[in-house]
Every structure is written in C-alpha cells, then in structure tokens.
Design an enzyme around this catalytic site. Structure first.
Site, PDB file in Angstrom:
ATOM      1  N   HIS A   1      21.405  41.488 -24.413  1.00 53.14           N
ATOM      2  CA  HIS A   1      22.153  40.394 -25.051  1.00 53.14           C
ATOM      3  C   HIS A   1      22.870  39.544 -23.999  1.00 53.14           C
ATOM      4  O   HIS A   1      22.789  38.307 -24.028  1.00 53.14           O
ATOM      5  CB  HIS A   1      23.163  40.951 -26.052  1.00 53.14           C
ATOM      6  CG  HIS A   1      24.081  39.916 -26.634  1.00 53.14           C
ATOM      7  ND1 HIS A   1      23.639  38.941 -27.521  1.00 53.14           N
ATOM      8  CD2 HIS A   1      25.405  39.680 -26.450  1.00 53.14           C
ATOM      9  CE1 HIS A   1      24.667  38.163 -27.841  1.00 53.14           C
ATOM     10  NE2 HIS A   1      25.748  38.592 -27.216  1.00 53.14           N
TER      11      HIS A   1
ATOM     12  N   GLU B   1      26.305  38.721 -35.468  1.00 50.37           N
ATOM     13  CA  GLU B   1      26.041  39.553 -34.299  1.00 50.37           C
ATOM     14  C   GLU B   1      25.911  40.986 -34.775  1.00 50.37           C
ATOM     15  O   GLU B   1      26.838  41.532 -35.390  1.00 50.37           O
ATOM     16  CB  GLU B   1      27.163  39.423 -33.250  1.00 50.37           C
ATOM     17  CG  GLU B   1      27.125  38.073 -32.541  1.00 50.37           C
ATOM     18  CD  GLU B   1      28.011  37.991 -31.301  1.00 50.37           C
ATOM     19  OE1 GLU B   1      29.019  38.728 -31.235  1.00 50.37           O
ATOM     20  OE2 GLU B   1      27.695  37.179 -30.399  1.00 50.37           O
TER      21      GLU B   1
ATOM     22  N   LYS C   1      35.193  33.038 -33.331  1.00 48.30           N
ATOM     23  CA  LYS C   1      34.983  34.450 -33.678  1.00 48.30           C
ATOM     24  C   LYS C   1      35.982  34.980 -34.711  1.00 48.30           C
ATOM     25  O   LYS C   1      35.670  35.902 -35.452  1.00 48.30           O
ATOM     26  CB  LYS C   1      35.157  35.315 -32.412  1.00 48.30           C
ATOM     27  CG  LYS C   1      34.151  35.033 -31.314  1.00 48.30           C
ATOM     28  CD  LYS C   1      32.854  35.753 -31.588  1.00 48.30           C
ATOM     29  CE  LYS C   1      31.930  35.660 -30.386  1.00 48.30           C
ATOM     30  NZ  LYS C   1      30.677  36.399 -30.605  1.00 48.30           N
TER      31      LYS C   1
ATOM     32  N   TYR D   1      35.132  28.281 -25.193  1.00 47.95           N
ATOM     33  CA  TYR D   1      35.236  29.607 -24.571  1.00 47.95           C
ATOM     34  C   TYR D   1      35.634  29.602 -23.092  1.00 47.95           C
ATOM     35  O   TYR D   1      36.054  30.628 -22.560  1.00 47.95           O
ATOM     36  CB  TYR D   1      33.955  30.412 -24.793  1.00 47.95           C
ATOM     37  CG  TYR D   1      32.864  30.235 -23.760  1.00 47.95           C
ATOM     38  CD1 TYR D   1      32.612  31.255 -22.822  1.00 47.95           C
ATOM     39  CD2 TYR D   1      32.074  29.101 -23.727  1.00 47.95           C
ATOM     40  CE1 TYR D   1      31.603  31.112 -21.888  1.00 47.95           C
ATOM     41  CE2 TYR D   1      31.071  28.959 -22.796  1.00 47.95           C
ATOM     42  CZ  TYR D   1      30.838  29.966 -21.881  1.00 47.95           C
ATOM     43  OH  TYR D   1      29.849  29.820 -20.967  1.00 47.95           O
TER      44      TYR D   1
HETATM   45 CA    CA Z   1      30.526  40.125 -30.425  1.00 48.22          CA
END
Ligand code: CA
Length: 416
Positions: free
Chosen positions: A134, A200, A254, A245
C-alpha cells in the site's frame, strides 16, 4: 495443534462464529440495554445472565462487568481472566455439558433479534501505515514512482493519531464529507463535497492492558497488551487528503468517520493462524526486533453494493502481508514513554497485497482514477458513489477450525 471441540449449539456451515472463536461484543435487545455477549453460530451468549446464574463461578463472580455499555471493565480484568473465561465458555458450550443447555432459551439470544454496539469506549485511536504494498502504491501515485517509499518507512512503523470520537460500529451510515480541495485544473482551492471518496481495508487491535506514562512495552510483552482484533474501514476522502496532508499528515480527509466490526476476536482464538511476517530488510533497530511468528493468516474481502443491487467483490487480501506486525507497532508506539489505555484502537493501515485484485482501496484499484472497476449491475466505479454500501469480511481457516470476524458494513449517504 488445537484439540477438537464440539458444541450443542447448531453452527451453520461456514459460520464465522464457531466454538473455536467466541468473540466479544456489546448487544442490546427490545428487553434490555447494551450488555456484553459472546457470539456462537447465529446466537449471542448473554454473559450477564450466565454470570448472574452463577455459571462463571471461580472465573468472574461480579456480573456487573458484563452489564455495561462497553467491554472496557471486563477487558481490564486481564489476560488470565480472558483465558479462564474462554475455557469456561468452551466447557459450558460443549456437547457433554448440560448446565448452560438447560438455560439456553434465556442465555442465548438470536443475533437477528439483537442490535450491536461499539464494543469498547475508545480513548485514543492510532492508524498505522504498515503494508509495504500500500505504501509503495500510494508513494508511486502521490509522489515519485522511482522512490515510492520514503527513507524512514522500513525503519519506523509509520503512524498518526486519528480521531476516536468518529469511530462507529458496522451498520452506521456515513455522510459524504465536504471540504476544501484543489482540483488539478484550478489555480485556487474550492469547497465542495468530496469527489474521491474511498474505503481503506484495515484491521485494528484493541489494547487490553494500560501502561503508565514513561513506560515502554517490548515486542516480547506487546501481545500481552492486546485484547483482540476487528475489521476496520478507514474512510478516506482522497481529494481533501491530497490538498491538506502536507506537512502534518491526515486531518479532515480521514476524521469524518471510521467503521469497525462489532465482534472482537481474541488473540487466543487466532493462535492457530500464526505465520511468519515478511522478512524485514534492512535490519530494524533492537527495540523493534522480535522473535516467533507475529503475523496472522486472515483472509480479507471487500464488496461494493450499489443501492438496490447485488454486491460485487472488488478486493481479496490477507492480514499476513503486513510488513510491520502488531507487536512492533505497540513497541514503537510506547518506546518514547507514550502511555496506552484499555480500549485504545490501533489500526493496521490499508492492507494491500502484490496483485492488482489485492489492493485495499479504490485509490489503488482504480490507480488514482485511471482505471474503472466493473460492478455486476453493469455500472462502473473509480471511487465510491452516494448510496454505495461497502462491506468488508474476514476469516481465518485451518482444516475444521474457522475463526471469522463477521463484517463491517456501511452505506455512503449524500453530503449533508
Ligand atoms: Ca488508513
């Protein structure tokens, strides 16, 4: 080798909740407020009732720990008690035991008649970033394909402190977030509903033993501080994330919601499924070294179900791919003296494998929106649409021993 176990409870074929599992959750019914239970087949063992009847004598005598809206007080009793209770429940549920069987009409509640709740009161939530596949995929897309992993990645289990207040249990709908983004063709940022909403695929562990400020947990002791694991969907708004970010990491992209499965599967139930983790090269610093098998072979799947349509499997992955294991994550988290508390949730980070069908997010599956993912109803996705339901499932199996997590399921509602 695990000994053969049998039970008088009828267990449907391929049930996640076998006698080998016995995961803990918090449930309520039309008759009573939230309390602790253990899943078996299509039922829940009402722990408060069973304790009140004296069947847990010698293990837990004070039934009030089970008559609570969260498992924290029970978990705080410690690993020896979790283990003794597991053995006692295996005994009470076994074919040869009639004590609980005689009370089954009251002690067992059908799962279909119960509402599941968030199982623990979560003080703090940390999200790691521990899948090398990832991290490499994201690095290739967001930064430099030639240097996808940042220099620290193989030395540190990278993580950030997330927001515990917005963690919700499976079945809770999530509104599409709104926020500030900067489209590629725009000179200035805009405000709108997120256009790149993603899931996710993660798992998380629940801390089972608190530490004091200044105290570090070694990789050797770390698993004694872990109560169990759940499935975890760390919803992510990629367009908001991309703009915000740098330099301090994830924030509003998030914290609008994370979803977890209601049943906590204990590490003890997962013992038969230990495997070696990926080899770590370069060698890690001594405080991150560990011995033994610290990975777990847990099959994971993600489905997307459009409104009024059937679901399509879009990802198959496995928890064993994690480069950094849970013991290393907890050792790293506490090495500076940061304290942890019972009920804290630590998520793995998106769990991707090497193959394209093993990518644990739409960002990777669609490769940043370049490719489309076909669904069974004829529609296509690059990211999630309103009224899509995302379902994550996980289970471990070795011959007759099956230990599953059930699912974490949530629907995306339009922006408010
Ligand atoms: Ca995550």
């Amino acid at each position: 080798m695990t000994e053969h176990l049998s039970t008088w409870v009828e267990i449907p074929k391929d049930s996640d909740f076998t006698i080998y599992n016995l995961p803990y959750g918090i449930f309520s019914t039309a008759n009573h407020s939230p309390r602790a239970g253990v899943a078996i087949g299509e039922y829940i063992v009402d722990l408060f009732f069973v304790c009140e009847k004296g069947l847990l004598e010698g293990v837990i005598n004070d039934s009030t720990v089970f008559n609570k809206a969260f498992l924290n007080d029970f978990i705080s009793l410690g690993k020896d008690t979790w283990s003794k209770l597991r053995n006692k429940l295996i005994e009470l549920l076994s074919d040869s035991n009639s004590k609980l069987f005689q009370l089954k009409s009251e002690a067992l509640v059908a799962q279909k008649d119960a509402t599941m709740h968030l199982p623990v009161q979560i003080g703090d939530y940390t999200d790691f970033y521990s899948s090398i596949e990832h991290a490499t995929n994201v690095g290739k897309m967001f930064r430099d394909p030639e240097n996808a992993l940042l220099p620290n990645w193989k030395h540190i289990p990278v993580g950030y402190h997330g927001r515990s207040s917005s963690i919700v249990v499976s079945g809770t709908d999530i509104h599409r977030p709104k926020g500030q983004t900067k489209p590629n063709d725009s000179e200035v940022p805009i405000f709108s509903a997120s256009r790149l909403l993603d899931f996710e695929l993660e798992m998380a562990f629940v801390v089972g033993k608190s530490t004091k400020l200044g105290e570090a947990v070694s990789t050797k002791d770390a698993e004694g501080h872990i109560f169990g694991m759940v499935l975890f969907n760390d919803w992510s708004a990629r367009d908001i994330q991309k703009w915000e970010y740098v330099p301090l990491g994830p924030f509003l992209g998030k914290n609008f919601g994370s979803s977890m499965s209601p049943w906590i599967v204990t590490l003890e139930a997962l013992e038969p499924f230990r495997v070696d983790s990926p080899k770590q090269d370069p060698k890690v610093l001594p405080y991150l070294e560990y011995e033994g098998k610290k990975g777990f072979d847990i099959s994971l799947e993600v489905y997307i179900k459009p409104e009024n349509s059937e679901e399509t499997k879009v990802c198959t992955s496995n928890f064993k791919y994690m480069y950094w294991n849970m013991a290393q994550q907890l050792a790293h988290h506490t090495v500076n003296g940061c304290n942890v508390n019972v009920g804290d949730v630590m998520a793995s980070g998106t769990i991707s494998g090497k193959e394209k069908h093993e990518f644990g997010s739409m960002l990777e599956l669609s490769w940043g929106g370049k490719n489309t993912i076909p669904l069974k109803d004829g529609s296509e996705r690059k990211f999630l649409q309103d009224n899509d339901t995302v379902i994550m499932k996980g289970h471990a199996q070795k011959e007759e021993i099956r230990v599953g997590f059930g699912e974490v399921r949530s629907k995306i509602l339009p922006a408010k």
